[in-house]
Write an enzyme that holds these catalytic residues in place. Structure first.
Site, PDB file in Angstrom:
ATOM      1  N   HIS B 121       0.871  -1.179   0.000  1.00 33.49           N
ATOM      2  CA  HIS B 121       0.000   0.000   0.000  1.00 33.49           C
ATOM      3  C   HIS B 121       0.914   1.237   0.000  1.00 33.49           C
ATOM      4  O   HIS B 121       2.034   1.172   0.488  1.00 33.49           O
ATOM      5  CB  HIS B 121      -0.836  -0.067   1.288  1.00 33.49           C
ATOM      6  CG  HIS B 121      -1.904   0.962   1.428  1.00 33.49           C
ATOM      7  ND1 HIS B 121      -1.643   2.253   1.818  1.00 33.49           N
ATOM      8  CD2 HIS B 121      -3.246   0.881   1.270  1.00 33.49           C
ATOM      9  CE1 HIS B 121      -2.792   2.924   1.893  1.00 33.49           C
ATOM     10  NE2 HIS B 121      -3.768   2.117   1.562  1.00 33.49           N
ATOM     11  N   GLN B 204      -4.915  -5.127   6.978  1.00 30.96           N
ATOM     12  CA  GLN B 204      -5.955  -5.997   6.417  1.00 30.96           C
ATOM     13  C   GLN B 204      -6.028  -7.347   7.132  1.00 30.96           C
ATOM     14  O   GLN B 204      -6.868  -8.182   6.773  1.00 30.96           O
ATOM     15  CB  GLN B 204      -5.701  -6.237   4.923  1.00 30.96           C
ATOM     16  CG  GLN B 204      -5.780  -4.999   4.060  1.00 30.96           C
ATOM     17  CD  GLN B 204      -7.158  -4.361   4.040  1.00 30.96           C
ATOM     18  OE1 GLN B 204      -8.150  -4.994   4.375  1.00 30.96           O
ATOM     19  NE2 GLN B 204      -7.211  -3.098   3.664  1.00 30.96           N
ATOM     20  N   CYS B 367      -4.977   2.616  -3.488  1.00 35.47           N
ATOM     21  CA  CYS B 367      -3.733   3.126  -2.887  1.00 35.47           C
ATOM     22  C   CYS B 367      -2.567   2.170  -3.114  1.00 35.47           C
ATOM     23  O   CYS B 367      -1.702   2.013  -2.242  1.00 35.47           O
ATOM     24  CB  CYS B 367      -3.903   3.418  -1.402  1.00 35.47           C
ATOM     25  SG  CYS B 367      -5.066   4.734  -1.084  1.00 35.47           S
TER      26      CYS B 367
END
Lengths: 131, 410
Positions: B121, B204, B367
Site C-alpha cells: 500500500h 488488512q 492506494c
C-alpha cells in the site's frame, strides 16, 4: 437520479467508438492529466491555426464517462477559437453528456476539458503515471 | 457463529440505499461498526469525558484509566507484553510514518536499504521514499510472481546480497488488492538472519488472523482500528520495549514530556513519549469494544466464515467467464478481498452501476498504484468481506454485476 441513467446509449457509443482517438505528432498543444482518485488518464493534442482549433486528438484510459466525455468534447471544439475554449467551464461538458452538476462523476466527465484548458494555459508539464 | 445475532448488532445493515437493502462489500476500506462500539462512544462522552494525565478530578482519573487501559487491551490482542509496547496513532499510515521518523531518522545512514515488496500500500512506500530523499537510503522491492505471491527466493537473494546494508524488511501481511497472505514467520526469520528488523503492516489482517508479535518475530507492527469494527482515528504501533526506548520522540508537545527547561526536555514514560498532544481519547477507549467484539466471536470463526464467502464468490465469478480475478487462485493463500476486472467495462463504471443496486464496492488503484502498474491495469474493482456478509450479499452482487455488464452490451 440513478447512476444507470448516466449510461445513455450515446455515451456507450462514444466509449466503444471514440472519435478523434489518436495521437497528433506535431501538435501545437499537448497535455496529459490524470484523476488521482481513480487513475483515469487522458492526453489531448491540439492543432491550432489562426487561433482556431483545426484538429483534436486524445488518448487515454479510463471509465466510460471520462473517455466518452473526451470523445464528445473533441467533436465540439474542432473549429472553435482558443479564446472561446478558454472560457468553457465544466458545465459545458456536463450538458454535452446530460450529467447533473451534483453527480459523483463530475470529475470524470470534465477531465478532458481540464486537459484541453491546461494544455492551452500551462502546456505539457504533468508527469505521466502509466505511460 | 449465529449470523442473525451478529448482523442484528450492526444498525447500518438495516439501511436502504436507493430503496434497496445495503450490500456492503467495501470492508477493506473500512468496516461497519456494531452497536457496542457506537454506544461506547456515547457512554464515554456522556459519563467520563475529560482530558487525561493532567487532572486530579474524578473525570480525569476515569478518562486516564480508560484510555491507558485501552493500551493494555490492544497489547494483549496482538501478544505484546503491555502498554509500554503499544502507541496509539491515527491509523496504520501514521504508525508506519512514526517508525520511519522515530526509528529511521535515528538509525538509517546513507546507502542503507529498506526492503519492501511490490504489493505494498502507498503507506508502506511513500514514508520510505521521503526518507530516501532526505537521508539517501535506498528502497528494494521483493517481486510479486504470476500467482500473486511474493517471490521468496528473490527476497532471500536481495537480503543476503545486501546483508550489511539492509536494515528493515517491511511487508504487508494481507494484500489489500491481491488478498495474498504473506508468510510472516518465514519473512521475519530471513530479516533477522541478516540482522535486519521486520515490520508488519497488519491493516488488512488484524480482523481475521490471530496475531502474536512474539511468535511471529515481528519488531514493528501497524494496524487500524477502523478496519476491525472499531472507530476511525485510532491506529496501533507496536514495537518491543528495547526499540521503544531506542527511538526518540518524533513529535513534541504536551503529554509526551516529563520535564522541560529552557535548554532541554526529558520525555515521558513509554508509550506516552510518542503520543504528543491530547490524543484521540474517546476513540481509543472505544477501540477496546471492537477488540472484545472480535474476541467474543473468535478470529478462527471469522476467518472460516470469510473463507466460505471467498470460495463461494470466486466460484460464482469464475463461472461468469468474463471476469478476470487477480491474486492467488488457491484459497489457502488468500483472505479478505477479491479484486477483479470485467472485459469492456471500467471498474469505475461498475461501481457506479452497482451502487444503483445498493451494492457498495471499491474501484480504482486502492492506494497501490505501483502494484497496478505491475498488474498492467490502471484500476481494478474490489469486493472485500467482513463477519456480517452472507452468501445472499454475494448473490446480490453477482446479479448487479451481470446487469452492469448488460448496460455496456447494448
Amino acid at each position: 437520479m440513478s447512476n444507470r441513467s448516466l449510461y445513455k446509449s450515446k455515451i456507450i457509443d462514444h466509449y466503444k467508438n471514440p472519435r478523434n482517438f489518436k495521437e497528433i505528432k506535431h501538435a501545437d498543444y499537448k497535455r496529459h492529466i490524470n484523476n488521482s482518485v481513480c487513475g483515469d488518464e487522458v492526453t489531448v493534442y491540439l492543432k491550432v491555426k489562426n487561433n482556431v482549433i483545426q484538429d483534436v486528438g486524445f488518448q487515454g484510459s479510463g471509465c466510460a464517462i471520462s473517455l466518452a466525455g473526451a470523445s464528445m468534447l473533441s467533436e465540439q471544439i474542432i473549429g472553435m477559437s482558443i479564446d472561446k475554449v478558454k472560457k468553457l467551464d465544466g458545465s459545458f461538458s456536463l450538458s454535452l453528456m446530460g450529467i447533473e452538476k451534483n453527480s459523483p462523476r463530475v470529475k470524470c466527465a470534465t477531465l478532458s476539458l481540464e486537459a484541453v484548458k491546461r494544455a492551452i494555459e500551462d502546456g505539457d508539464d504533468e508527469p505521466c503515471d502509466f505511460c | 457463529m449465529d449470523q442473525t445475532k451478529i448482523n442484528s448488532q450492526f444498525p447500518i445493515l438495516k439501511r436502504k440505499v436507493n430503496g434497496k437493502r445495503l450490500v456492503y462489500l467495501d470492508n477493506a476500506a473500512t468496516t461497519q461498526k456494531p452497536d457496542r462500539v457506537i454506544d461506547a462512544l456515547k457512554v464515554f462522552y456522556s459519563r467520563h469525558n475529560s482530558n487525561i494525565h493532567r487532572g486530579l478530578h474524578t473525570l480525569s482519573v476515569e478518562a486516564s484509566d480508560l484510555y491507558e487501559g485501552a493500551h493494555d487491551v490492544a497489547a494483549e490482542f496482538i501478544g505484546a507484553k503491555g502498554r509500554e509496547e503499544v502507541v496509539f496513532t491515527r491509523n496504520t499510515t501514521e504508525s508506519i510514518n512514526l517508525v520511519a521518523n522515530a526509528w529511521g531518522r535515528k538509525v538509517l545512514r546513507k546507502n542503507d536499504i529498506v526492503v519492501i515488496s511490490e504489493m505494498e500500500h502507498h503507506s508502506n512506500i511513500i514514508p520510505w521514499m521521503i526518507l530516501g530523499k532526505s537521508l539517501g537510503i535506498r528502497i528494494e522491492r521483493i517481486p510479486v510472481d504470476n500467482y500473486g505471491k511474493l517471490d521468496l527466493d528473490e527476497c532471500y537473494r536481495i537480503l543476503t546480497k545486501n546483508r550489511r546494508r539492509v536494515k528493515l524488511l517491511s511487508i504487508v501481511h494481507v494484500s489489500n488488492v491481491l488478498g495474498t497472505v504473506n508468510p510472516v514467520k518465514q519473512l521475519s526469520e530471513m530479516a533477522h538472519d541478516i540482522g535486519a528488523l521486520f515490520m508488519l503492516d497488519a491493516a488488512q489482517s488484524a480482523a481475521r488472523v490471530k496475531i502474536n508479535v512474539e511468535a511471529m518475530g515481528v519488531d514493528f507492527l501497524a494496524l487500524s482500528s477502523h478496519k476491525m469494527y472499531g472507530p476511525t482515528g485510532i491506529g496501533v504501533l507496536y514495537a518491543g520495549r528495547d526499540l521503544m526506548e531506542e527511538m526518540d520522540p518524533w513529535m513534541g508537545g504536551g503529554d509526551m514530556v516529563r520535564r522541560v527547561t529552557n535548554e532541554e526536555f526529558e520525555p515521558a514514560d513509554l508509550p506516552w513519549k510518542f503520543e504528543a498532544g491530547t490524543p484521540n481519547i474517546a476513540d481509543g477507549v472505544v477501540y477496546t469494544e471492537a477488540i472484545r467484539f472480535i474476541q467474543e466471536i473468535g478470529l478462527d470463526s471469522i476467518a472460516e466464515h470469510e473463507r466460505q464467502l471467498i470460495s463461494y464468490a470466486m466460484g460464482k465469478l469464475q463461472g461468469l467467464g468474463w471476469v478476470k480475478i487477480y491474486g492467488p487462485q488457491d484459497l489457502a493463500s488468500r483472505m479478505g478481498v477479491i479484486s477483479f476486472t470485467v472485459d469492456g467495462v471500467h471498474p469505475h463504471d461498475l461501481s457506479s452501476l452497482l451502487d444503483d443496486e445498493a451494492v457498495a464496492i471499491r474501484a480504482g488503484h486502492h492506494c497501490a498504484m505501483p502494484l497496478h502498474i505491475k498488474l498492467g491495469t490502471p484500476a481494478t474493482a474490489r469486493i472485500s468481506f467482513a463477519v456480517y456478509n452472507t452468501k445472499e450479499d454475494i448473490d446480490a452482487f453477482v446479479e448487479a454485476l451481470k446487469n452492469a455488464r448488460s448496460t455496456f452490451l447494448k
